[in-house]
Write a protein that holds these residues in place. Structure first.
Motif, PDB file in Angstrom:
ATOM      1  N   LEU A 107      33.514 -39.375 -78.431  1.00  0.00           N
ATOM      2  CA  LEU A 107      34.687 -39.254 -79.289  1.00  0.00           C
ATOM      3  C   LEU A 107      35.871 -40.031 -78.729  1.00  0.00           C
ATOM      4  CD1 LEU A 107      35.967 -37.930 -81.782  1.00  0.00           C
ATOM      5  CD2 LEU A 107      36.496 -35.938 -80.352  1.00  0.00           C
ATOM      6  N   THR A 108      36.118 -39.897 -77.418  1.00  0.00           N
ATOM      7  CA  THR A 108      37.320 -40.508 -76.842  1.00  0.00           C
ATOM      8  C   THR A 108      37.207 -42.028 -76.731  1.00  0.00           C
ATOM      9  OG1 THR A 108      36.465 -40.076 -74.606  1.00  0.00           O
ATOM     10  CG2 THR A 108      37.946 -38.433 -75.564  1.00  0.00           C
ATOM     11  N   GLU A 109      36.020 -42.559 -76.414  1.00  0.00           N
ATOM     12  CA  GLU A 109      35.883 -44.015 -76.243  1.00  0.00           C
ATOM     13  C   GLU A 109      36.176 -44.787 -77.536  1.00  0.00           C
ATOM     14  OE1 GLU A 109      32.180 -45.012 -74.453  1.00  0.00           O
ATOM     15  OE2 GLU A 109      32.720 -44.200 -72.493  1.00  0.00           O
ATOM     16  N   PRO A 110      35.538 -44.442 -78.657  1.00  0.00           N
ATOM     17  CA  PRO A 110      35.874 -45.171 -79.885  1.00  0.00           C
ATOM     18  C   PRO A 110      37.300 -44.918 -80.349  1.00  0.00           C
ATOM     19  CG  PRO A 110      34.349 -43.371 -80.350  1.00  0.00           C
ATOM     20  CD  PRO A 110      34.423 -43.500 -78.868  1.00  0.00           C
ATOM     21  N   PHE A 111      37.811 -43.718 -80.083  1.00  0.00           N
ATOM     22  CA  PHE A 111      39.192 -43.416 -80.469  1.00  0.00           C
ATOM     23  C   PHE A 111      40.163 -44.317 -79.711  1.00  0.00           C
ATOM     24  CE2 PHE A 111      43.217 -41.185 -80.255  1.00  0.00           C
ATOM     25  CZ  PHE A 111      43.376 -40.699 -81.544  1.00  0.00           C
ATOM     26  N   GLN A 112      39.940 -44.469 -78.399  1.00  0.00           N
ATOM     27  CA  GLN A 112      40.855 -45.291 -77.607  1.00  0.00           C
ATOM     28  C   GLN A 112      40.713 -46.775 -77.924  1.00  0.00           C
ATOM     29  OE1 GLN A 112      40.054 -43.546 -73.622  1.00  0.00           O
ATOM     30  NE2 GLN A 112      42.253 -43.159 -73.576  1.00  0.00           N
ATOM     31  N   LYS A 113      39.542 -47.214 -78.356  1.00  0.00           N
ATOM     32  CA  LYS A 113      39.406 -48.602 -78.800  1.00  0.00           C
ATOM     33  C   LYS A 113      40.244 -48.845 -80.046  1.00  0.00           C
ATOM     34  CE  LYS A 113      34.796 -49.517 -76.906  1.00  0.00           C
ATOM     35  NZ  LYS A 113      33.369 -49.787 -77.226  1.00  0.00           N
ATOM     36  N   PHE A 120      44.254 -39.434 -72.580  1.00  0.00           N
ATOM     37  CA  PHE A 120      43.685 -38.086 -72.696  1.00  0.00           C
ATOM     38  C   PHE A 120      43.706 -37.353 -71.364  1.00  0.00           C
ATOM     39  CE2 PHE A 120      41.662 -40.265 -76.239  1.00  0.00           C
ATOM     40  CZ  PHE A 120      41.690 -39.309 -77.250  1.00  0.00           C
ATOM     41  N   THR A 121      43.863 -36.039 -71.440  1.00  0.00           N
ATOM     42  CA  THR A 121      43.509 -35.125 -70.359  1.00  0.00           C
ATOM     43  C   THR A 121      42.385 -34.249 -70.885  1.00  0.00           C
ATOM     44  OG1 THR A 121      45.696 -35.050 -69.328  1.00  0.00           O
ATOM     45  CG2 THR A 121      44.244 -33.176 -68.942  1.00  0.00           C
ATOM     46  N   ILE A 122      41.251 -34.235 -70.199  1.00  0.00           N
ATOM     47  CA  ILE A 122      40.098 -33.427 -70.597  1.00  0.00           C
ATOM     48  C   ILE A 122      39.947 -32.284 -69.602  1.00  0.00           C
ATOM     49  CG2 ILE A 122      37.639 -33.420 -71.136  1.00  0.00           C
ATOM     50  CD1 ILE A 122      39.292 -35.250 -72.940  1.00  0.00           C
ATOM     51  N   LEU A 123      39.968 -31.061 -70.101  1.00  0.00           N
ATOM     52  CA  LEU A 123      39.870 -29.868 -69.263  1.00  0.00           C
ATOM     53  C   LEU A 123      38.573 -29.126 -69.561  1.00  0.00           C
ATOM     54  CD1 LEU A 123      43.503 -28.571 -69.899  1.00  0.00           C
ATOM     55  CD2 LEU A 123      42.717 -29.850 -67.898  1.00  0.00           C
ATOM     56  N   SER A 124      37.916 -28.630 -68.538  1.00  0.00           N
ATOM     57  CA  SER A 124      36.722 -27.811 -68.711  1.00  0.00           C
ATOM     58  C   SER A 124      37.143 -26.341 -68.821  1.00  0.00           C
ATOM     59  CB  SER A 124      35.775 -27.997 -67.523  1.00  0.00           C
ATOM     60  OG  SER A 124      34.651 -27.154 -67.648  1.00  0.00           O
ATOM     61  N   ARG A 125      36.818 -25.711 -69.927  1.00  0.00           N
ATOM     62  CA  ARG A 125      37.186 -24.319 -70.167  1.00  0.00           C
ATOM     63  C   ARG A 125      36.069 -23.623 -70.937  1.00  0.00           C
ATOM     64  NH1 ARG A 125      40.427 -25.784 -67.053  1.00  0.00           N
ATOM     65  NH2 ARG A 125      42.709 -25.564 -67.068  1.00  0.00           N
ATOM     66  N   ASN A 126      36.020 -22.288 -70.855  1.00  0.00           N
ATOM     67  CA  ASN A 126      35.049 -21.571 -71.670  1.00  0.00           C
ATOM     68  C   ASN A 126      35.569 -21.449 -73.100  1.00  0.00           C
ATOM     69  OD1 ASN A 126      36.604 -19.117 -72.011  1.00  0.00           O
ATOM     70  ND2 ASN A 126      35.997 -18.482 -69.962  1.00  0.00           N
ATOM     71  N   ALA A 290      34.383 -39.189 -88.892  1.00  0.00           N
ATOM     72  CA  ALA A 290      33.688 -40.468 -89.027  1.00  0.00           C
ATOM     73  C   ALA A 290      32.485 -40.540 -88.101  1.00  0.00           C
ATOM     74  CB  ALA A 290      34.655 -41.618 -88.729  1.00  0.00           C
ATOM     75  N   ARG A 291      32.644 -40.084 -86.850  1.00  0.00           N
ATOM     76  CA  ARG A 291      31.542 -40.104 -85.895  1.00  0.00           C
ATOM     77  C   ARG A 291      30.407 -39.192 -86.352  1.00  0.00           C
ATOM     78  NH1 ARG A 291      31.536 -44.443 -83.179  1.00  0.00           N
ATOM     79  NH2 ARG A 291      33.372 -45.179 -84.261  1.00  0.00           N
ATOM     80  N   ALA A 292      30.773 -37.989 -86.831  1.00  0.00           N
ATOM     81  CA  ALA A 292      29.752 -37.032 -87.260  1.00  0.00           C
ATOM     82  C   ALA A 292      29.020 -37.536 -88.499  1.00  0.00           C
ATOM     83  CB  ALA A 292      30.396 -35.677 -87.536  1.00  0.00           C
ATOM     84  N   THR A 293      29.773 -38.124 -89.439  1.00  0.00           N
ATOM     85  CA  THR A 293      29.166 -38.656 -90.657  1.00  0.00           C
ATOM     86  C   THR A 293      28.203 -39.799 -90.334  1.00  0.00           C
ATOM     87  OG1 THR A 293      31.119 -38.058 -91.951  1.00  0.00           O
ATOM     88  CG2 THR A 293      29.629 -39.691 -92.900  1.00  0.00           C
ATOM     89  N   ALA A 294      28.610 -40.617 -89.352  1.00  0.00           N
ATOM     90  CA  ALA A 294      27.751 -41.726 -88.936  1.00  0.00           C
ATOM     91  C   ALA A 294      26.611 -41.258 -88.041  1.00  0.00           C
ATOM     92  CB  ALA A 294      28.585 -42.776 -88.202  1.00  0.00           C
ATOM     93  N   ARG A 295      26.576 -39.952 -87.734  1.00  0.00           N
ATOM     94  CA  ARG A 295      25.537 -39.340 -86.899  1.00  0.00           C
ATOM     95  C   ARG A 295      25.517 -39.963 -85.511  1.00  0.00           C
ATOM     96  NH1 ARG A 295      22.229 -36.573 -90.540  1.00  0.00           N
ATOM     97  NH2 ARG A 295      20.438 -36.481 -89.177  1.00  0.00           N
ATOM     98  N   ASP A 296      26.715 -40.289 -85.017  1.00  0.00           N
ATOM     99  CA  ASP A 296      26.808 -40.888 -83.687  1.00  0.00           C
ATOM    100  C   ASP A 296      26.575 -39.869 -82.578  1.00  0.00           C
ATOM    101  OD1 ASP A 296      27.303 -43.282 -84.795  1.00  0.00           O
ATOM    102  OD2 ASP A 296      29.418 -43.399 -84.258  1.00  0.00           O
TER     103      ASP A 296
END
Length: 311
Positions: A107-113, A120-126, A290-296
């Motif tokens: 998700l983040t790679e195509p978004f940043q392109k 982004f800051t990505i945090l690991s959480r439950n 868009a990513r989900a629709t394209a089944r990426d």
């Protein structure tokens, strides 16, 4: 007024004047004075006080709901005006369940392109923390399970489905099998995520459905800890195949589909349910759709051994 509402939200979250002041980057007397001024302006007591923070009054709970709305709307207005001046730019905070961390880049790679001035800051959480942080305006979006436990009032976009595999070192029990059942997996030593993780609660649920409980050797909230113990051959684990593949396991590690029943759970992007969203959140939701629709994220296909094909 807005800064005082932000003080109040921080105090409700931290439940401690000193920690709330530190979060807001002000002194404790400044935060306390701001809360008192807010109470004077509204004509009600918001905080139960003693020698320490004792909680919010009933009026304080209601004001907290309004504060979140007003602060969120103010942030949206500011971001819209900034985007109108300079284009889409800024910083996004996303909290992600541990089993989805390996998939965030899709998700983040195509978004940043598409939007190179967004970081982004990505945090690991439950999963519970993801929802709590959304409500408290601590994050802009989250990635979590969509179909196992109540989400509350959120906007969600399904991204992919988790399918569960026994991850085991070659030569250990069941490692020579093409498929295994949940009942069979319960007979071997396992290392699993801790019970505060929804992945673990899902595993417990599917085992209880067939009348068994896991034979637990070790539990941890760290995927790295689980992987390091799998390598020893002393225990196996249960996790989605894409998670195991992200660590580049050697051929000596087997990934065996668990069937009877075949378990599948949806993972997706969530954001606070509100209109309008900030320009950044709107753009991220658009990218996710868009990513989900394209089944990426998930081809929803099965290979000859029954394992998910992820591309």
């Amino acid at each position: 007024m807005i800064d005082k509402l932000e003080f109040f939200i921080a105090l409700a979250r931290q439940q401690h004047f000193g920690r709330a002041a530190e979060e807001c980057g002000v002194t404790q007397p400044t935060l306390s004075a701001g809360i008192r001024q807010l109470e004077e302006q509204l004509g009600v007591m918001l905080v139960q006080r003693g020698s320490r923070f004792l909680g919010l009054t009933p009026e304080g709970q209601r004001v907290l709901e309004w504060s979140r709305r007003i602060v969120a709307d103010t942030r949206t207005m500011r971001e819209e005006m900034r985007a109108a001046r300079t284009g889409l730019a800024g910083h996004m905070r996303i909290a992600v369940i541990p089993t989805a961390l390996a998939m965030v880049r899709k998700l983040t790679e195509p978004f940043q392109k598409r939007h190179p001035d967004v970081t982004f800051t990505i945090l690991s959480r439950n999963s519970l923390q993801v929802l709590s942080m959304l409500e408290d305006l601590e994050i802009d979006a989250g990635i979590t399970y969509l179909d196992n436990e109540p989400l509350g009032r959120v906007t969600s976009v399904p991204l992919y489905s988790e399918r569960y595999h026994l991850i085991s070192a070659a030569g250990s029990p069941l490692s020579d099998r093409e498929t295994v059942t949940w009942k069979e997996v319960a007979d071997i030593k396992l290392c699993l995520l801790t019970p505060d993780m929804q992945n673990r609660r899902i595993i417990n649920l599917h085992m209880s459905e067939v009348g068994v409980t896991p034979k637990l050797m070790l539990e941890s909230n760290s995927m790295i800890v689980l992987f390091s113990h799998i390598r020893t051959g002393q225990c196996a684990s249960i996790m989605p195949r894409n998670v195991a593949e992200s660590f580049g396991f050697p051929e000596e590690i087997r990934m065996i589909p668990i069937t009877e029943p075949l378990a599948e759970h949806s993972v997706g992007l969530v954001a606070a349910y509100r209109e309008p969203h900030t320009p950044l959140v709107s753009a991220l939701l658009h990218e996710a759709r868009a990513r989900a629709t394209a089944r990426d994220f998930d081809r929803n296909l099965l290979s000859s051994d029954g394992s998910a094909i992820l591309t």
